[in-house]
Design a protein around this motif. Structure first.
Motif, PDB file in Angstrom:
ATOM      1  N   MET A   1       2.516 -24.687  15.834  1.00  0.00           N
ATOM      2  CA  MET A   1       2.221 -25.903  15.074  1.00  0.00           C
ATOM      3  C   MET A   1       3.428 -26.832  15.059  1.00  0.00           C
ATOM      4  SD  MET A   1       0.075 -24.807  11.681  1.00  0.00           S
ATOM      5  CE  MET A   1      -1.621 -24.233  11.783  1.00  0.00           C
ATOM      6  N   ASN A   2       3.173 -28.117  14.955  1.00  0.00           N
ATOM      7  CA  ASN A   2       4.214 -29.135  14.875  1.00  0.00           C
ATOM      8  C   ASN A   2       4.099 -29.875  13.549  1.00  0.00           C
ATOM      9  OD1 ASN A   2       4.889 -28.606  17.631  1.00  0.00           O
ATOM     10  ND2 ASN A   2       3.132 -29.847  18.231  1.00  0.00           N
ATOM     11  N   LEU A   3       5.229 -30.076  12.897  1.00  0.00           N
ATOM     12  CA  LEU A   3       5.287 -30.806  11.637  1.00  0.00           C
ATOM     13  C   LEU A   3       5.987 -32.140  11.873  1.00  0.00           C
ATOM     14  CD1 LEU A   3       5.176 -31.169   8.523  1.00  0.00           C
ATOM     15  CD2 LEU A   3       7.280 -29.793   8.400  1.00  0.00           C
ATOM     16  N   ALA A   4       5.310 -33.237  11.547  1.00  0.00           N
ATOM     17  CA  ALA A   4       5.890 -34.579  11.654  1.00  0.00           C
ATOM     18  C   ALA A   4       6.036 -35.149  10.253  1.00  0.00           C
ATOM     19  CB  ALA A   4       5.005 -35.490  12.500  1.00  0.00           C
ATOM     20  N   ILE A   5       7.216 -35.677   9.950  1.00  0.00           N
ATOM     21  CA  ILE A   5       7.505 -36.208   8.614  1.00  0.00           C
ATOM     22  C   ILE A   5       8.031 -37.634   8.722  1.00  0.00           C
ATOM     23  CG2 ILE A   5       9.024 -36.010   6.593  1.00  0.00           C
ATOM     24  CD1 ILE A   5       9.020 -32.991   7.003  1.00  0.00           C
ATOM     25  N   GLU A  48       3.123 -21.084  10.767  1.00  0.00           N
ATOM     26  CA  GLU A  48       3.124 -21.124  12.224  1.00  0.00           C
ATOM     27  C   GLU A  48       3.858 -22.348  12.781  1.00  0.00           C
ATOM     28  OE1 GLU A  48      -0.700 -20.499  14.014  1.00  0.00           O
ATOM     29  OE2 GLU A  48      -1.345 -19.176  12.397  1.00  0.00           O
ATOM     30  N   ILE A  49       4.444 -23.158  11.925  1.00  0.00           N
ATOM     31  CA  ILE A  49       5.191 -24.335  12.380  1.00  0.00           C
ATOM     32  C   ILE A  49       6.403 -23.894  13.198  1.00  0.00           C
ATOM     33  CG2 ILE A  49       6.691 -26.228  11.615  1.00  0.00           C
ATOM     34  CD1 ILE A  49       4.724 -26.648   9.290  1.00  0.00           C
ATOM     35  N   LYS A  50       6.559 -24.479  14.385  1.00  0.00           N
ATOM     36  CA  LYS A  50       7.669 -24.147  15.274  1.00  0.00           C
ATOM     37  C   LYS A  50       8.615 -25.322  15.513  1.00  0.00           C
ATOM     38  CE  LYS A  50       6.246 -19.961  15.878  1.00  0.00           C
ATOM     39  NZ  LYS A  50       6.984 -18.855  15.198  1.00  0.00           N
ATOM     40  N   THR A  51       8.099 -26.545  15.379  1.00  0.00           N
ATOM     41  CA  THR A  51       8.934 -27.721  15.576  1.00  0.00           C
ATOM     42  C   THR A  51       8.730 -28.702  14.429  1.00  0.00           C
ATOM     43  OG1 THR A  51       7.292 -28.979  16.849  1.00  0.00           O
ATOM     44  CG2 THR A  51       8.739 -27.499  18.078  1.00  0.00           C
ATOM     45  N   ILE A  52       9.810 -29.376  14.048  1.00  0.00           N
ATOM     46  CA  ILE A  52       9.770 -30.378  12.977  1.00  0.00           C
ATOM     47  C   ILE A  52      10.433 -31.651  13.494  1.00  0.00           C
ATOM     48  CG2 ILE A  52      10.463 -30.970  10.624  1.00  0.00           C
ATOM     49  CD1 ILE A  52      10.745 -27.966  10.074  1.00  0.00           C
ATOM     50  N   GLY A  53       9.731 -32.757  13.378  1.00  0.00           N
ATOM     51  CA  GLY A  53      10.290 -34.061  13.712  1.00  0.00           C
ATOM     52  C   GLY A  53      10.307 -34.932  12.472  1.00  0.00           C
ATOM     53  N   ILE A  54      11.442 -35.539  12.170  1.00  0.00           N
ATOM     54  CA  ILE A  54      11.576 -36.337  10.948  1.00  0.00           C
ATOM     55  C   ILE A  54      11.993 -37.763  11.284  1.00  0.00           C
ATOM     56  CG2 ILE A  54      12.699 -36.565   8.699  1.00  0.00           C
ATOM     57  CD1 ILE A  54      13.350 -33.582   8.834  1.00  0.00           C
ATOM     58  N   SER A  55      11.199 -38.716  10.862  1.00  0.00           N
ATOM     59  CA  SER A  55      11.551 -40.133  10.895  1.00  0.00           C
ATOM     60  C   SER A  55      12.192 -40.456   9.550  1.00  0.00           C
ATOM     61  CB  SER A  55      10.295 -40.979  11.121  1.00  0.00           C
ATOM     62  OG  SER A  55      10.551 -42.332  10.821  1.00  0.00           O
ATOM     63  N   LYS A  85      17.755 -20.924   8.994  1.00  0.00           N
ATOM     64  CA  LYS A  85      17.012 -20.155   7.994  1.00  0.00           C
ATOM     65  C   LYS A  85      15.607 -19.801   8.453  1.00  0.00           C
ATOM     66  CE  LYS A  85      15.738 -20.087   3.097  1.00  0.00           C
ATOM     67  NZ  LYS A  85      15.880 -20.782   1.786  1.00  0.00           N
ATOM     68  N   TYR A  86      14.963 -20.711   9.206  1.00  0.00           N
ATOM     69  CA  TYR A  86      13.540 -20.525   9.522  1.00  0.00           C
ATOM     70  C   TYR A  86      13.258 -20.301  11.010  1.00  0.00           C
ATOM     71  CZ  TYR A  86      12.675 -21.947   4.730  1.00  0.00           C
ATOM     72  OH  TYR A  86      12.654 -22.015   3.360  1.00  0.00           O
ATOM     73  N   GLY A  87      14.264 -20.441  11.865  1.00  0.00           N
ATOM     74  CA  GLY A  87      14.046 -20.195  13.281  1.00  0.00           C
ATOM     75  C   GLY A  87      13.138 -21.203  13.951  1.00  0.00           C
ATOM     76  N   VAL A  88      13.122 -22.431  13.436  1.00  0.00           N
ATOM     77  CA  VAL A  88      12.325 -23.511  14.023  1.00  0.00           C
ATOM     78  C   VAL A  88      13.265 -24.499  14.703  1.00  0.00           C
ATOM     79  CG1 VAL A  88      10.545 -23.259  12.257  1.00  0.00           C
ATOM     80  CG2 VAL A  88      12.384 -24.940  11.933  1.00  0.00           C
ATOM     81  N   THR A  89      12.690 -25.446  15.430  1.00  0.00           N
ATOM     82  CA  THR A  89      13.467 -26.534  16.019  1.00  0.00           C
ATOM     83  C   THR A  89      13.237 -27.795  15.198  1.00  0.00           C
ATOM     84  OG1 THR A  89      13.295 -25.625  18.246  1.00  0.00           O
ATOM     85  CG2 THR A  89      13.806 -27.967  18.061  1.00  0.00           C
ATOM     86  N   LEU A  90      14.313 -28.425  14.742  1.00  0.00           N
ATOM     87  CA  LEU A  90      14.202 -29.632  13.920  1.00  0.00           C
ATOM     88  C   LEU A  90      14.956 -30.774  14.582  1.00  0.00           C
ATOM     89  CD1 LEU A  90      14.388 -30.036  10.091  1.00  0.00           C
ATOM     90  CD2 LEU A  90      15.829 -31.485  11.526  1.00  0.00           C
ATOM     91  N   LYS A  91      14.307 -31.920  14.644  1.00  0.00           N
ATOM     92  CA  LYS A  91      14.941 -33.147  15.110  1.00  0.00           C
ATOM     93  C   LYS A  91      14.710 -34.231  14.070  1.00  0.00           C
ATOM     94  CE  LYS A  91      14.650 -32.186  20.050  1.00  0.00           C
ATOM     95  NZ  LYS A  91      14.259 -32.690  21.385  1.00  0.00           N
ATOM     96  N   ILE A  92      15.764 -34.956  13.761  1.00  0.00           N
ATOM     97  CA  ILE A  92      15.680 -36.028  12.777  1.00  0.00           C
ATOM     98  C   ILE A  92      16.288 -37.285  13.376  1.00  0.00           C
ATOM     99  CG2 ILE A  92      17.827 -35.233  11.677  1.00  0.00           C
ATOM    100  CD1 ILE A  92      16.710 -36.352   9.008  1.00  0.00           C
ATOM    101  N   GLU A  93      15.593 -38.411  13.188  1.00  0.00           N
ATOM    102  CA  GLU A  93      16.029 -39.662  13.794  1.00  0.00           C
ATOM    103  C   GLU A  93      15.715 -40.820  12.852  1.00  0.00           C
ATOM    104  OE1 GLU A  93      18.005 -41.733  15.524  1.00  0.00           O
ATOM    105  OE2 GLU A  93      17.778 -40.174  17.055  1.00  0.00           O
ATOM    106  N   ASN A  94      16.456 -41.887  13.008  1.00  0.00           N
ATOM    107  CA  ASN A  94      16.206 -43.113  12.248  1.00  0.00           C
ATOM    108  C   ASN A  94      14.763 -43.573  12.429  1.00  0.00           C
ATOM    109  OD1 ASN A  94      16.186 -46.350  12.758  1.00  0.00           O
ATOM    110  ND2 ASN A  94      17.356 -45.828  10.947  1.00  0.00           N
ATOM    111  N   ASP A  95      14.182 -44.128  11.375  1.00  0.00           N
ATOM    112  CA  ASP A  95      12.760 -44.476  11.410  1.00  0.00           C
ATOM    113  C   ASP A  95      12.407 -45.519  12.466  1.00  0.00           C
ATOM    114  OD1 ASP A  95      14.167 -46.384   9.941  1.00  0.00           O
ATOM    115  OD2 ASP A  95      12.592 -46.701   8.474  1.00  0.00           O
TER     116      ASP A  95
END
Length: 277
Positions: A1-5, A48-55, A85-95
Motif C-alpha cells: 500500500m502507498n500513503l499520500a499526505i 500494509e503501507i510500504k511507501t509514504i509520500g508527503i507534500s 521505526k516502521y521499515g517503510v520508505t518515506l519521501k517528503i517534499e515542498n507542496d
C-alpha cells in the motif's frame, strides 16, 4: 500500500492506495495533532503501507522539516524516524514541488511551471523531467522575490516581498493596514471601492507570471490555488497582459492555463515514490 499526505496550513489530508486502486481517505486539522503522530495512527490502522509520500507546506531538505509556519511539527527528522521505526520508505517534499509533479503528469510534458496563488504565492518548476530544487531546496520561492517596499511585514520578516501583494495573506494585511471594512476577495474589494489593492494584486501577479516564464521558459505555465479558482477571469487577464512582463522569446509556443486538478499537491505526494530525492 502507498500513503499520500498533503500537509497544509489548515488540514492534513491523506489517501491510501494499493497500486492504482484507491482504498481510503482521511483528514485532520493541522493544529490538532502533530504530523509524526498522525502518521503513526495511519500506520497502525493500515499495516500494509510500504511507501509514504508527503507534500509539505513549508521548507524541507533531505527528509527533514526545516520550517513550518502553520503546521504542528512533533518530529523534524521525520524520514529517518519513520523509516527506522516502521521499515517503510518515506519521501517528503515542498507542496509546490509536489504540485508540479502532478501537473507534469496531467499535461504530459517535462518542462512546466505551476504558479499557485492562495494564502501564499508559490511556484514549482520542472526542467527536463526533473524538479528544480536548488542547493537548499528553496530555488523557486517566488513569493519572496524583492518587489516593492511596503509598511507590511511578510512571514519571512521582510517588507518588500512579492507575496505581500499577490497572495491572500498579502491582501488581508493590506486591508488591515488601511483599516478597510470589507472581505478579502477581489470582488468584495472592488465593491468597497478598494480598486488600488486589486490593481496592485493584478500587477504583482503579472510580475510573478512574467518572471516565471522568463527564468524557466516552460512549455506550460499552470495557474492554481484558491484565488485563481475563485477568480476565473485572472487566466484571461494574464493571457491578455503577459507580453508586457515576460521576455518575448519565452512566450513563443507556451501554454498558459488554469489547473485541471482538484488537489495537485496530494497527487504529487503519491508520485514521489517514483522520483529521486
Amino acid at each position: 500500500m502507498n500513503l499520500a499526505i498533503d500537509a497544509g496550513g489548515t488540514n492534513l489530508r491523506a489517501q491510501i492506495w494499493h497500486n492504482d486502486n484507491f482504498i481510503a481517505a482521511t483528514e485532520a486539522k493541522s493544529g490538532s495533532i502533530g504530523l509524526y503522530s498522525w502518521i503513526e495512527t495511519l500506520l497502525a490502522k493500515y499495516r500494509e503501507i510500504k511507501t509514504i509520500g508527503i507534500s509539505f507546506a513549508g521548507q524541507v531538505e533531505d527528509g527533514r522539516i526545516i520550517s513550518a509556519p502553520n503546521i504542528l511539527v512533533d518530529e523534524h527528522n521525520i524520514r529517518e524516524r519513520v523509516e527506522s521505526k516502521y521499515g517503510v520508505t518515506l519521501k517528503i517534499e515542498n507542496d509546490l514541488n509536489c504540485a508540479v509533479l502532478a501537473e507534469a503528469k496531467e499535461f504530459g510534458v517535462q518542462n512546466i511551471c505551476a504558479l499557485y496563488v492562495g494564502t501564499g504565492l508559490g511556484l514549482g518548476a520542472m526542467d527536463g523531467g526533473r524538479v528544480i530544487k536548488g542547493f537548499k531546496n528553496v530555488a523557486t520561492e517566488i513569493g519572496h522575490i524583492p518587489y516593492k517596499k511596503t509598511p507590511l511585514k511578510c512571514g519571512c520578516s521582510r517588507d518588500n516581498c512579492l507575496e505581500l501583494y499577490a497572495s491572500g495573506s498579502g491582501i488581508a494585511k493590506q486591508i488591515e493596514h488601511k483599516r478597510v471594512s470589507c472581505g478579502t476577495t477581489l470582488k468584495e474589494l472592488e465593491r468597497a471601492g478598494e480598486i488600488e489593492i486589486v490593481e496592485l494584486f493584478q500587477e504583482a501577479l503579472l510580475v510573478a507570471a512574467g518572471t516565471t516564464l522568463t527564468l524557466f521558459n516552460p512549455q506550460v505555465l499552470v495557474l492554481g490555488g484558491g484565488i485563481i479558482e475563485a477568480n476565473p477571469y485572472l487566466e484571461e487577464f494574464i493571457l491578455k497582459n503577459i507580453k508586457d512582463y515576460a521576455l518575448s522569446n519565452s512566450l513563443e509556443g507556451v501554454k498558459i492555463c488554469k489547473s485541471r486538478l482538484q488537489n495537485a499537491s496530494l497527487g504529487g505526494a503519491l508520485l514521489l515514490k517514483d522520483f529521486d530525492d
